[in-house]
Design a protein around this motif. Sequence first.
Motif, mmCIF file in Angstrom:
data_model
loop_
_atom_site.group_PDB
_atom_site.id
_atom_site.type_symbol
_atom_site.label_atom_id
_atom_site.label_comp_id
_atom_site.label_asym_id
_atom_site.label_seq_id
_atom_site.Cartn_x
_atom_site.Cartn_y
_atom_site.Cartn_z
ATOM 1 N N PRO B 5 0.682 -1.126 -0.367
ATOM 2 C CA PRO B 5 -0.231 -0.003 -0.246
ATOM 3 C C PRO B 5 0.945 1.138 -0.338
ATOM 4 C CG PRO B 5 -0.152 -1.320 2.001
ATOM 5 C CD PRO B 5 0.462 -1.704 1.264
ATOM 6 N N SER B 118 -10.484 -1.713 -5.160
ATOM 7 C CA SER B 118 -9.725 -2.413 -4.600
ATOM 8 C C SER B 118 -9.786 -3.628 -5.022
ATOM 9 C CB SER B 118 -9.614 -1.839 -2.329
ATOM 10 O OG SER B 118 -10.670 -2.401 -2.412
ATOM 11 N N ARG B 120 -10.291 -5.918 -3.010
ATOM 12 C CA ARG B 120 -12.183 -6.458 -1.906
ATOM 13 C C ARG B 120 -12.757 -5.868 -2.368
ATOM 14 N NH1 ARG B 120 -11.623 -2.487 1.706
ATOM 15 N NH2 ARG B 120 -10.093 -1.525 1.370
ATOM 16 N N ARG B 123 -16.812 -0.076 -3.943
ATOM 17 C CA ARG B 123 -18.049 0.603 -3.432
ATOM 18 C C ARG B 123 -17.955 1.740 -3.850
ATOM 19 N NH1 ARG B 123 -15.929 3.838 1.604
ATOM 20 N NH2 ARG B 123 -13.988 4.230 1.049
ATOM 21 N N ARG B 136 -9.037 15.740 3.603
ATOM 22 C CA ARG B 136 -8.831 14.308 4.341
ATOM 23 C C ARG B 136 -10.659 13.511 2.998
ATOM 24 N NH1 ARG B 136 -10.510 13.454 9.707
ATOM 25 N NH2 ARG B 136 -11.511 15.695 9.891
ATOM 26 N N THR B 137 -10.104 11.881 3.392
ATOM 27 C CA THR B 137 -11.491 11.913 2.572
ATOM 28 C C THR B 137 -11.014 10.037 3.839
ATOM 29 O OG1 THR B 137 -9.613 10.737 1.220
ATOM 30 C CG2 THR B 137 -10.301 12.230 0.406
ATOM 31 N N THR B 138 -12.071 8.890 3.281
ATOM 32 C CA THR B 138 -12.768 8.307 3.455
ATOM 33 C C THR B 138 -11.903 6.914 2.986
ATOM 34 O OG1 THR B 138 -14.764 8.021 3.027
ATOM 35 C CG2 THR B 138 -14.562 8.893 5.186
ATOM 36 N N LEU B 139 -11.095 6.907 2.296
ATOM 37 C CA LEU B 139 -10.440 6.300 1.000
ATOM 38 C C LEU B 139 -9.497 5.447 1.754
ATOM 39 C CD1 LEU B 139 -9.292 8.349 -2.453
ATOM 40 C CD2 LEU B 139 -10.711 6.390 -2.742
ATOM 41 N N ALA B 140 -9.333 4.251 1.318
ATOM 42 C CA ALA B 140 -8.521 3.381 2.466
ATOM 43 C C ALA B 140 -6.805 3.493 1.738
ATOM 44 C CB ALA B 140 -8.879 2.041 2.598
ATOM 45 N N PRO B 141 -5.899 2.867 2.241
ATOM 46 C CA PRO B 141 -4.595 3.678 1.272
ATOM 47 C C PRO B 141 -4.665 2.376 -0.154
ATOM 48 C CG PRO B 141 -4.027 3.028 4.110
ATOM 49 C CD PRO B 141 -5.603 2.410 2.968
ATOM 50 N N ASP B 142 -5.252 1.352 0.037
ATOM 51 C CA ASP B 142 -4.799 0.362 -1.378
ATOM 52 C C ASP B 142 -6.532 0.388 -1.569
ATOM 53 O OD1 ASP B 142 -7.155 -0.265 0.395
ATOM 54 O OD2 ASP B 142 -7.247 -2.258 -0.115
ATOM 55 N N GLU B 143 -7.518 1.395 -2.105
ATOM 56 C CA GLU B 143 -8.247 2.117 -2.082
ATOM 57 C C GLU B 143 -8.163 2.909 -4.080
ATOM 58 O OE1 GLU B 143 -12.555 1.019 -0.648
ATOM 59 O OE2 GLU B 143 -11.356 2.607 0.362
#
Lengths: 159, 268
Positions: B5, B118, B120, B123, B136-143
């Motif tokens: 990531p 991702s 996973r 979404r 700032r976002t709610t993006l995960a590191p792998d998204e």
Amino acid sequence: MTGAVTYRLQINGADHAVESSWLGESLLYVLRERLGLVGSKNACEEGECGSCSVLVDGRLVCSCLELAAAAEGTEIITVEGLSPDGTLSDVQEALVAEGGVQCGFCTPGFVVAVHDLLDGNASPSPLETKEALAGNLCRCTGYGRIEAAVERVVELRRG
Amino acid sequence: MAADPRPQVLAGGTDFMVEVNYDHRRPTAVMSLRRVDELRGWRRHGDRLTVGAGLRYVDMLESEFEVSAPALAQAARTVGSPQIRNTGTIGGNVATASPAGDTLPVLYALDAEVTVSSTRGDRVVPIQELIVGPKRTTLAPDELIVSISIPVSKGPQEFLKIGVRNAMVIAVASVALVVDGDNRHIGCALGSVGPTIIRCSEAEAMAEAEIDWDRLHLPDPRVYETFGAMCAAASSPIDDHRSTSRYRRHGVYVLATRALMRAFEPGA
């Protein structure tokens, strides 16, 4: 790509190897400091001034905002590539003739931007010229002489 | 990205490279999206547009796109300079999540949905849930942001922006107004006057009740300024090097009033 990287760039039709470059280097830095192509000027390093303008795959961009390593595989044209035999291009001649060059620092960026404008629009309106050159700052001329140079090229190319 | 990531995602680079050049970001691994052509396009299916995250601002100026998403085209036209518009992307604008991101008020006003991918799976996130604060976002590191879905225009749309010059300017205040004539709905959102984009729900509801929807007219001309004042009241600006909060709030009032005037002619 990680850490120190080695890659190739196609610039003005020639193949250049860039070796052991830090990953974060901008195209502008690589052009000037690694390849000796110092026509593109370094001023703001944030895309505000346009003095580093080049063409990447035919698009006018700020070379300070291009990650050099990610430009591998693109065709890059710098200001040097617009007058390859060392003589002035018609845009450069017109800038000189109309007094569009004063301190000269912004000139290479304007030369690339004006070539790009006139390649896509042979006869721009004054407003189209202003909009096309809005990303190039000049602190000497007040822009009137540069706009006059554009008109001169349009007239000369019309023949 | 799932395996490691660490790579930082490089879209157009117009924000990313400024941070690198000023030594605010030292990438050790970069994943460039330059050659991912699948992210570049846009397509219309029924009454929705799917906009690829890699679509550049310059691509949004094409007339076919402008017809379907006029406010987004207007916003794209105000971004930076030709050099910046040739480089920057809508996905980058969303991921950077600056309160001054020019396309963002339009996307909020349109209730845009962002598809994030991702290993996973995918979404779909409403834009106002993806962006949670300044940058700032709610993006995960792998998204990765893949595309953005918006409704095709069904009425007048406006994007208005104040800055110190017409080009190469970061908005001091901006307003997006979109009208859905079929569903008799108004969407209005403000840029650069809060930690994130601000929706003007109360002003929207007030104006919706006053519009003559059959003619797209506004019978009571006092509503224009009431709308502007309610939008200004919804704003939450700060003083900074670009402007004062007082000027920003006044700017919202003027722009929102003007946007409603352009969207709905006065009279019964």
